[in-house]
Design an enzyme around this catalytic site. Structure first.
Site, PDB file in Angstrom:
ATOM      1  N   GLU A 138      -4.934  -7.076  -2.258  1.00 35.95           N
ATOM      2  CA  GLU A 138      -3.824  -7.066  -3.213  1.00 35.95           C
ATOM      3  C   GLU A 138      -3.075  -8.398  -3.162  1.00 35.95           C
ATOM      4  O   GLU A 138      -1.883  -8.480  -3.411  1.00 35.95           O
ATOM      5  CB  GLU A 138      -2.873  -5.895  -2.967  1.00 35.95           C
ATOM      6  CG  GLU A 138      -3.422  -4.547  -3.360  1.00 35.95           C
ATOM      7  CD  GLU A 138      -4.561  -4.089  -2.449  1.00 35.95           C
ATOM      8  OE1 GLU A 138      -5.679  -3.867  -2.960  1.00 35.95           O
ATOM      9  OE2 GLU A 138      -4.329  -3.955  -1.237  1.00 35.95           O
ATOM     10  N   ASN A 196     -16.252  -9.668   1.068  1.00 36.05           N
ATOM     11  CA  ASN A 196     -15.459  -8.452   1.179  1.00 36.05           C
ATOM     12  C   ASN A 196     -15.734  -7.544  -0.013  1.00 36.05           C
ATOM     13  O   ASN A 196     -15.512  -7.945  -1.154  1.00 36.05           O
ATOM     14  CB  ASN A 196     -13.963  -8.767   1.227  1.00 36.05           C
ATOM     15  CG  ASN A 196     -13.122  -7.515   1.402  1.00 36.05           C
ATOM     16  OD1 ASN A 196     -13.315  -6.760   2.345  1.00 36.05           O
ATOM     17  ND2 ASN A 196     -12.201  -7.290   0.483  1.00 36.05           N
ATOM     18  N   GLU A 197     -16.238  -6.360   0.267  1.00 34.29           N
ATOM     19  CA  GLU A 197     -16.519  -5.366  -0.778  1.00 34.29           C
ATOM     20  C   GLU A 197     -17.257  -6.007  -1.959  1.00 34.29           C
ATOM     21  O   GLU A 197     -16.918  -5.777  -3.125  1.00 34.29           O
ATOM     22  CB  GLU A 197     -15.220  -4.696  -1.237  1.00 34.29           C
ATOM     23  CG  GLU A 197     -14.543  -3.906  -0.136  1.00 34.29           C
ATOM     24  CD  GLU A 197     -13.274  -3.204  -0.584  1.00 34.29           C
ATOM     25  OE1 GLU A 197     -13.010  -2.090  -0.095  1.00 34.29           O
ATOM     26  OE2 GLU A 197     -12.552  -3.771  -1.422  1.00 34.29           O
ATOM     27  N   GLU A 277     -12.328   0.298   6.490  1.00 33.22           N
ATOM     28  CA  GLU A 277     -11.022   0.477   5.864  1.00 33.22           C
ATOM     29  C   GLU A 277     -10.769   1.969   5.691  1.00 33.22           C
ATOM     30  O   GLU A 277     -11.157   2.564   4.688  1.00 33.22           O
ATOM     31  CB  GLU A 277     -10.932  -0.229   4.500  1.00 33.22           C
ATOM     32  CG  GLU A 277     -10.884  -1.738   4.571  1.00 33.22           C
ATOM     33  CD  GLU A 277     -10.590  -2.371   3.218  1.00 33.22           C
ATOM     34  OE1 GLU A 277     -10.299  -1.625   2.245  1.00 33.22           O
ATOM     35  OE2 GLU A 277     -10.656  -3.611   3.121  1.00 33.22           O
ATOM     36  N   TYR A 347       2.710   0.158   1.476  1.00 36.72           N
ATOM     37  CA  TYR A 347       1.429   0.851   1.637  1.00 36.72           C
ATOM     38  C   TYR A 347       1.555   2.216   2.320  1.00 36.72           C
ATOM     39  O   TYR A 347       0.566   2.797   2.752  1.00 36.72           O
ATOM     40  CB  TYR A 347       0.447  -0.031   2.424  1.00 36.72           C
ATOM     41  CG  TYR A 347      -0.981   0.058   1.948  1.00 36.72           C
ATOM     42  CD1 TYR A 347      -1.441  -0.718   0.900  1.00 36.72           C
ATOM     43  CD2 TYR A 347      -1.880   0.933   2.544  1.00 36.72           C
ATOM     44  CE1 TYR A 347      -2.746  -0.643   0.452  1.00 36.72           C
ATOM     45  CE2 TYR A 347      -3.191   1.025   2.107  1.00 36.72           C
ATOM     46  CZ  TYR A 347      -3.620   0.233   1.059  1.00 36.72           C
ATOM     47  OH  TYR A 347      -4.916   0.317   0.623  1.00 36.72           O
TER      48      TYR A 347
END
Length: 650
Positions: A138, A196-197, A277, A347
């Site tokens: 984010e 990442n991802e 995660e 979060y």
């Protein structure tokens, strides 16, 4: 001559970096060296686990973003994570945080990565490093630097020549810095993620991933545990994994754990189970309800994964504020429309953005106690908070009247609008100025026909505020004026898209505006260095630009306001609330706290870390209100946050 008793004792302490044993002969074997305490971290594919110093090892980790926390509080946050029972932390390295300007690298102060690694090591925490080059998080453009977009046709996260060259140059700087911190070299980094991802990105470019694998192996060595992380779908795992990189999965509390790990097993038949995660909370966009993930669900799913022998990283473990990084480093999503992430990276994390332990953190510690010993002693307390009360501000002036201060180099002239990237102004605000081509006695539509305002544009004519255009939301407003009147359009970058296929997110006026039947041309474009001016103590004590007579009356449109919080001998954490203010940005003592937007919500307060405040000197407050300030011109310093107000949908 070897003291085996001393050797065995040294291996029992995770903090011991070197063995106490010594060898006086040269014909020893590798296994003998491991008995003597040679440091190693590897994957045991036969027994489906990690091996640390030759012994089975299970990590219980939490994510912490050093780039979002003041350096002063790094040690505090790490200590609380350690006392919760974690034996590792997971950290991102945002490329654009360390190379905001092409070729200029910054690893000092709040960007001192090696100092953070050292503090984690001193605390007794291992590190799972996620250096990208793309990180999502984010964070603005997923951590990729906006100067990449100066190449207009660049294909990010692919084997595109320009992109690969930039990535290679960056990793040639970063990876040698972290290599001494690998566990096998005496440090605390046990594994390193590649990209990442990546499976969630449309490019699915295996040549790009192969190139990254080659770079990571070249700089970090063949024995370093490299891994990938991807979402819990076959498509994401298919595109995100690569031979030679250990495949891990991520998921939250609302999935079937067995099925999720079965999916990992299809791509990685042997080796440890890993959830890289595990979502203990979720993010907020402006206009969302504040996200909450139930503590009991977190505890239940964590206990189930640990009982399976899985290695778990909790994302995110400690919440983080956005402070003085890239004007505001919050990113955005773009699915059906552009949605910017709020200032606070709260979060709903086990540790709040002010570092306060929550019931969720204590519940997690209770779960961890079932599987490993946790440190004895009390949890470090929350940092003290104080409500300093109301401060009344005064008007400095509107942006159009302050251009000699905010844009001392003057404008760039162009027939058509230029983007932020073309102007090499990557973050914040730019002002576009032109003149009205004819009399507009009746309200006349100002149109962004190609949705070309990225992301919000505040329109004034001869200093009178007319309204705003907003990406995907408001593409037409009516304006009035006379031929030759000055039209100023202040454009705000609300954060580049950080996830998905639209991360090539150019900012500013990215296409022409039409006024009635006329395409507007002949622009003067002012890059605005607002952060630089305020860091230089403007508007409070810059003798080169004395303030005009300060006024108590509010105005509409983009206007600066200023005031001071008088010292009372305390510098404790506090939370700033802007009651009835509309939308804008706040600085305290030259530090950018981020955006406020109480009407859109859900966030209502901005976190002010105590170390930003002076106990003996007046604390300077600067507010840029973009739409309309309240008549009272007051701001309130509170002793608690407010992140979950009722929401007014756009």
């Amino acid at each position: 001559n070897i003291d085996l008793k001393a050797t065995t004792a040294s291996l029992e302490d995770d903090k011991i970096q070197t063995s106490t044993c010594y060898v006086t002969q040269t014909n020893y074997t590798t296994s003998f060296l491991q008995v003597c305490g040679e440091r190693s971290f590897s994957i045991d594919y036969k027994n489906n686990c990690f091996l640390k110093d030759g012994r089975p090892f299970q990590y219980i980790s939490g994510s912490i973003h050093y780039s979002r926390i003041p350096r002063y509080y790094w040690k505090d946050r790490l200590a609380k994570m350690y006392m919760a029972g974690l034996n590792a932390v997971q950290i991102y390295v945002p490329w654009n945080y360390h190379e905001a300007v092409h070729g200029v690298h910054n690893f000092t102060g709040d960007r001192d990565l090696e100092h953070f690694l050292s503090l984690a090591n001193d605390t007794g925490l291992l590190v799972i490093l996620r250096p990208g080059p793309y990180i999502c998080a984010e964070w603005e453009m997923g951590g990729l630097p906006a100067w990449l977009l100066e190449k207009p046709n660049i294909l990010l996260r692919s084997a595109d020549t320009d992109y690969v060259e930039a990535v290679s140059n960056w990793l040639a700087v970063l990876l040698p810095k972290v290599k001494p911190w690998l566990y096998t070299n005496g440090g605390n980094i046990i594994s390193v993620q590649v990209e990442n991802e990546y499976g969630s990105y449309y490019a699915c470019d295996y040549n790009y991933m192969r190139h990254l694998r080659t770079l990571f192996r070249f700089f970090l060595g063949e024995d370093t545990v490299l891994f990938t992380t991807d979402g819990n779908t076959d498509k994401e795992m298919s595109c995100g994994t690569l031979e030679g990189l250990y495949a891990t999965v991520d998921f939250g509390t609302d999935v079937n754990i067995t099925k999720a790990f079965d999916r990992q097993r299809r791509f990685e038949p042997h080796g440890p189970l890993v959830n890289s995660e595990f979502y203990t909370g979720w993010l907020d966009h402006w206009g969302d309800q504040h996200a909450v993930v139930d503590t009991q669900k977190v505890s239940r799913v964590l206990a189930e994964m640990l009982s399976m022998g899985a290695n778990v990283n909790m994302y995110i473990c400690t919440a983080n504020p956005f402070l003085s990084v890239l004007v505001s480093p919050a990113g955005a999503d773009h699915d059906n429309r552009f949605r910017s992430v709020v200032t606070s990276y709260d979060y709903n994390a086990p540790l709040t953005e002010a570092g306060d332990p929550t019931e969720k953190l204590l519940a997690i510690r209770d779960v961890i106690k079932l599987f490993r010993d946790v440190p004895s002693g009390p949890m470090p307390p929350a940092t003290p908070k104080f409500g300093y009360g109301f401060v009344t501000l005064s008007k400095v002036g509107n942006i159009s009247s302050l251009l000699n201060i905010l844009s001392p180099q003057g404008p760039v002239k162009s027939q058509y609008p230029l983007t932020f990237e073309q102007m090499k102004q990557y973050y914040g605000y730019m002002l576009y100025r032109t003149t009205l081509p004819r009399d507009l006695s009746e309200p006349t539509p100002l149109i962004s026909p190609l949705n070309g305002v990225h992301d919000r544009a505040y329109v004034s004519v001869n200093g009178e505020y007319q309204g705003l255009l907003e990406r995907d939301t408001t593409l037409v407003i009516n304006v009035t004026g006379r031929q030759g009147d000055t039209m100023d359009i202040l454009v705000e970058n609300m954060g580049r898209v950080n996830f998905g296929s639209k991360i090539n997110d150019y900012k500013g006026l990215v296409s022409n505006l039409i006024l009635g039947k006329y395409v507007l041309t002949d622009w003067e474009i002012y890059p605005l260095d607002i952060d630089g001016a305020i860091a230089g103590r403007w508007p409070h004590s810059d003798s080169r630009h004395p303030l005009p007579g300060l006024q108590r009356e509010p105005s509409s449109g983009p206007v600066f306001y200023t005031g001071t919080l008088q010292p009372i001998g305390l510098a404790w954490d506090t939370f700033l609330k802007l009651i009835e203010w509309t939308k804008g940005q706040v600085w305290i003592n030259g530090v950018n706290l981020g955006r406020y937007w109480p009407a859109r919500g859900p966030q209502q307060t901005l976190y002010v870390p105590g170390p930003l405040l002076s106990t003996s000197q007046p604390n300077n407050i600067t507010v840029l209100e973009l739409e309309k300030a309240p008549a009272h011109l007051q701001v309130l310093f509170m002793d608690r946050p407010q992140l979950d107000s009722p929401v007014v949908k756009p």
